[in-house]
Design an enzyme around this catalytic site. Structure first.
Site, mmCIF file in Angstrom:
data_model
loop_
_atom_site.group_PDB
_atom_site.id
_atom_site.type_symbol
_atom_site.label_atom_id
_atom_site.label_comp_id
_atom_site.label_asym_id
_atom_site.label_seq_id
_atom_site.Cartn_x
_atom_site.Cartn_y
_atom_site.Cartn_z
ATOM 1 N N SER A 9 8.185 -85.766 58.262
ATOM 2 C CA SER A 9 7.200 -85.075 58.671
ATOM 3 C C SER A 9 7.175 -85.122 60.187
ATOM 4 O O SER A 9 6.177 -84.474 60.822
ATOM 5 C CB SER A 9 5.754 -85.305 58.142
ATOM 6 O OG SER A 9 5.524 -86.679 58.447
ATOM 7 N N HIS A 46 10.275 -80.548 53.234
ATOM 8 C CA HIS A 46 9.141 -81.590 53.507
ATOM 9 C C HIS A 46 7.967 -81.155 52.249
ATOM 10 O O HIS A 46 7.482 -80.176 52.435
ATOM 11 C CB HIS A 46 8.336 -81.246 54.734
ATOM 12 C CG HIS A 46 7.151 -81.744 55.099
ATOM 13 N ND1 HIS A 46 6.084 -81.350 56.033
ATOM 14 C CD2 HIS A 46 6.908 -83.156 54.965
ATOM 15 C CE1 HIS A 46 5.281 -82.284 55.897
ATOM 16 N NE2 HIS A 46 5.691 -83.492 55.314
ATOM 17 N N GLU A 79 7.867 -77.331 52.606
ATOM 18 C CA GLU A 79 8.291 -76.439 53.865
ATOM 19 C C GLU A 79 9.981 -76.722 54.087
ATOM 20 O O GLU A 79 10.362 -77.829 53.923
ATOM 21 C CB GLU A 79 7.793 -77.256 55.290
ATOM 22 C CG GLU A 79 6.404 -76.907 55.246
ATOM 23 C CD GLU A 79 5.969 -77.716 56.597
ATOM 24 O OE1 GLU A 79 5.104 -76.873 57.468
ATOM 25 O OE2 GLU A 79 6.226 -78.684 56.545
ATOM 26 N N ASN A 131 1.894 -79.662 60.102
ATOM 27 C CA ASN A 131 1.711 -80.650 60.751
ATOM 28 C C ASN A 131 1.324 -80.375 62.336
ATOM 29 O O ASN A 131 0.475 -80.809 63.122
ATOM 30 C CB ASN A 131 2.459 -81.828 60.711
ATOM 31 C CG ASN A 131 2.003 -82.788 59.345
ATOM 32 O OD1 ASN A 131 1.113 -82.775 58.693
ATOM 33 N ND2 ASN A 131 3.261 -83.541 59.000
#
Length: 291
Positions: A120, A141, A153, A191
């Site tokens: 991440s 991800h 992701e 994120n």
């Protein structure tokens, strides 16, 4: 587009065991590797417990549960992943450790094997270059808890081949996830938006703009967030957030939003890590806030 039949997972912690579970549930033969028998047994027990909950809640039949467990194997030897069509890494966020594993696997796995990282925080390109097969390297991800969260992701490195992106996306869909595509930028999509938001919430508390409880109440009732940013920080782990920010700040020193706040550093130094330590901004009893 490469056909994926066998899946390898590096790491059997919270994320690795979740990824292994959804892959096996989707019908893939799945090999999970850990460094030692103890963490491997712990991860296996977590998968069994999770599947049993699905059966208990009527979301899975006993037969499907048994078949899923039958597709899973657990090893401590990296060489056992040599015949996998895709290897997904979910180990500790230490770049040197990840890159060492990729180098080992590049010598072991056939040329068609896709390498995917669940990171991440680290750039996909750095691991891709270290792997020796950057065109076969992609980010995948998943989100915690993997068994429940629908998003994955798919991150395309600057050298990732289009067919590898397509295969990774198809794999995510087969695992019951909704894939979104992202470039190899800090934090990708989620994120990159979330971590600066969480950090700004800390800065507000540090400046005395509002109490941490009022910050959370404001975002829960004003924006419809199921959990306020400060409580989410505690849930994720203040040390995890600090590690992400420090990595980003090191790579992108001219981005002011990546510089960790003094309050965050102080709390981590004092061992106030949030839910995992029982105390962060809130006091915790297992997964619940006290009071």
């Amino acid at each position: 587009m490469a056909e994926i039949k066998k899946v390898g997972v590096l790491g059997c912690g919270l994320m690795g065991s979740g990824i292994a579970q959804v892959a096996a549930t989707a019908g893939y033969a799945t090999v999970v590797r850990e460094v030692a028998e103890a963490p491997l047994a712990k991860g296996k027990a977590g998968i069994v417990k999770s599947l049993d909950k699905f059966v208990e809640k009527g979301k899975m039949t006993q037969a499907d549960r048994d078949q899923t467990l039958g597709r899973l194997s657990y090893v401590t030897d990296v060489a056992a992943l040599r015949d996998c069509d895709i290897v997904i890494e979910a180990v500790t966020e230490e770049l040197e450790l990840k890159n060492d594993l990729w180098k080992q696997l590049d010598d072991l796995c056939p040329a068609h094997t896709i390498f995917a990282s669940n990171t991440s925080s680290f750039p996909i390109g750095e691991m891709a270059d270290a792997s020796g097969r950057p065109e076969r390297f992609v980010g995948l991800h998943f989100f915690n808890p993997v068994q429940l969260m629908k998003l994955v992701e798919v991150i395309q490195g600057r050298k990732t081949a289009p067919d590898v992106v397509a295969s990774a996306r198809a794999f995510g869909e087969a695992c019951g996830k909704a894939p979104i595509l992202a470039k190899d930028t800090p934090g990708f999509v989620v994120n990159r938006l979330l971590v600066p938001l969480l950090h700004e919430a800390i800065l507000m508390v540090e400046r005395g703009d509002a109490t941490f409880k009022d910050v959370d109440t404001g975002m829960e009732l004003g924006c419809g967030h199921p959990m306020g940013p400060i409580k989410l920080l505690d849930y994720v782990g203040l040390d995890t957030t600090l590690s992400i920010l420090e990595g980003w700040h090191q790579r992108y020193p001219n981005e002011p939003s990546f510089k960790p706040s003094e309050l965050l550093k102080k709390m981590v130094k004092e061992g106030k890590l949030g839910r995992k330590s029982g105390r962060g901004f809130y006091e915790w009893d297992c997964d619940k806030v006290k009071g």
